[in-house]
Scaffold this motif. Sequence first.
Motif, PDB file in Angstrom:
ATOM      1  N   CYS A 144     -10.702   9.128 -12.270  1.00 18.32           N
ATOM      2  CA  CYS A 144      -9.308   8.857 -11.937  1.00 18.32           C
ATOM      3  C   CYS A 144      -8.412   9.271 -13.091  1.00 18.32           C
ATOM      4  O   CYS A 144      -8.651   8.879 -14.236  1.00 18.32           O
ATOM      5  N   GLY A 145      -7.368  10.033 -12.778  1.00 14.78           N
ATOM      6  CA  GLY A 145      -6.448  10.485 -13.814  1.00 14.78           C
ATOM      7  C   GLY A 145      -5.512   9.417 -14.315  1.00 14.78           C
ATOM      8  O   GLY A 145      -4.864   9.592 -15.343  1.00 14.78           O
ATOM      9  N   SER A 146      -5.420   8.288 -13.616  1.00 15.24           N
ATOM     10  CA  SER A 146      -4.565   7.181 -14.054  1.00 15.24           C
ATOM     11  C   SER A 146      -5.412   6.128 -14.745  1.00 15.24           C
ATOM     12  O   SER A 146      -6.501   5.801 -14.284  1.00 15.24           O
ATOM     13  N   LEU A 147      -4.892   5.557 -15.825  1.00 13.01           N
ATOM     14  CA  LEU A 147      -5.610   4.506 -16.542  1.00 13.01           C
ATOM     15  C   LEU A 147      -5.181   3.106 -16.102  1.00 13.01           C
ATOM     16  O   LEU A 147      -5.785   2.121 -16.530  1.00 13.01           O
ATOM     17  N   ARG A 148      -4.164   3.002 -15.239  1.00 12.02           N
ATOM     18  CA  ARG A 148      -3.695   1.693 -14.787  1.00 12.02           C
ATOM     19  C   ARG A 148      -4.735   1.009 -13.902  1.00 12.02           C
ATOM     20  O   ARG A 148      -5.303   1.635 -13.019  1.00 12.02           O
ATOM     21  N   LYS A 149      -4.961  -0.285 -14.126  1.00 10.34           N
ATOM     22  CA  LYS A 149      -5.947  -1.028 -13.337  1.00 10.34           C
ATOM     23  C   LYS A 149      -5.575  -1.073 -11.862  1.00 10.34           C
ATOM     24  O   LYS A 149      -6.434  -1.006 -10.991  1.00 10.34           O
ATOM     25  N   ALA A 150      -4.286  -1.231 -11.561  1.00  5.20           N
ATOM     26  CA  ALA A 150      -3.845  -1.322 -10.164  1.00  5.20           C
ATOM     27  C   ALA A 150      -3.401   0.036  -9.621  1.00  5.20           C
ATOM     28  O   ALA A 150      -2.686   0.107  -8.627  1.00  5.20           O
ATOM     29  N   SER A 151      -3.847   1.103 -10.238  1.00  6.68           N
ATOM     30  CA  SER A 151      -3.502   2.459  -9.801  1.00  6.68           C
ATOM     31  C   SER A 151      -3.916   2.689  -8.350  1.00  6.68           C
ATOM     32  O   SER A 151      -5.045   2.365  -7.961  1.00  6.68           O
ATOM     33  N   PHE A 152      -3.006   3.259  -7.558  1.00  6.36           N
ATOM     34  CA  PHE A 152      -3.343   3.602  -6.182  1.00  6.36           C
ATOM     35  C   PHE A 152      -4.427   4.687  -6.148  1.00  6.36           C
ATOM     36  O   PHE A 152      -5.265   4.699  -5.247  1.00  6.36           O
ATOM     37  N   ASN A 153      -4.398   5.595  -7.110  1.00  6.12           N
ATOM     38  CA  ASN A 153      -5.418   6.640  -7.145  1.00  6.12           C
ATOM     39  C   ASN A 153      -6.797   6.048  -7.424  1.00  6.12           C
ATOM     40  O   ASN A 153      -7.795   6.464  -6.839  1.00  6.12           O
TER      41      ASN A 153
END
Length: 196
Positions: free
Chosen positions: A17-26
């Motif tokens: 996943c390119g996003s590091l956010r825990k709640a990332s939609f990706n």
Amino acid sequence: MEAVVAAKPIIKVAALCGSLRKASFNRGLLRSAIKLCNDAVNGMQIEYVDIAPLPMLNTDLEVDGKYPPAVEAFRQKILEADSILFASPEYNYSVTPPLKNAIDWASRPPNVWADKAAAIVSTGGGFGGGRSQYHLRQIGVYLDLHFINKPEFFLNAFQPPAKFDSDGNLIDAEAEEKLKQVLLALQTFTLRLRGK
């Protein structure tokens, strides 16, 4: 006498996943893909590979042909995978810095991306991350990654009705079915590349 049906070989998929956010939609898309493989897609096993621990690419960190431990572990996961599933959000018409960093570390000699099948999914506003996908495909040419062409998966996360819950989990049945079709196409293409 009962006919014996040959089981499909298990395909090991590394999911990034390119996003590091825990709640990332990706990241939510990848959780759904893992669940789909457990419930509805036989013969595939997806492992989420976290790119957050990777240091920023710096060749000064390469010592006597060795990479930092987090990089070595990441490279090994990619090497062992049969195919790759990218969840690629779009930042400024491109892939995210953490994803590009991970790609670059795994491309250092020897390039561990080479000759693997790959698929991309993305979600976000507007075009649903589509421009990042096209940039990632361009990067993949040099890496010798082989992306499936169809089906494409772009999801506008903000157009009603809601596609994700408050924890970033995919709750849209139509999107889930499209995600399943991507996984099935990746499975078929991976087996084709492996001559199965």
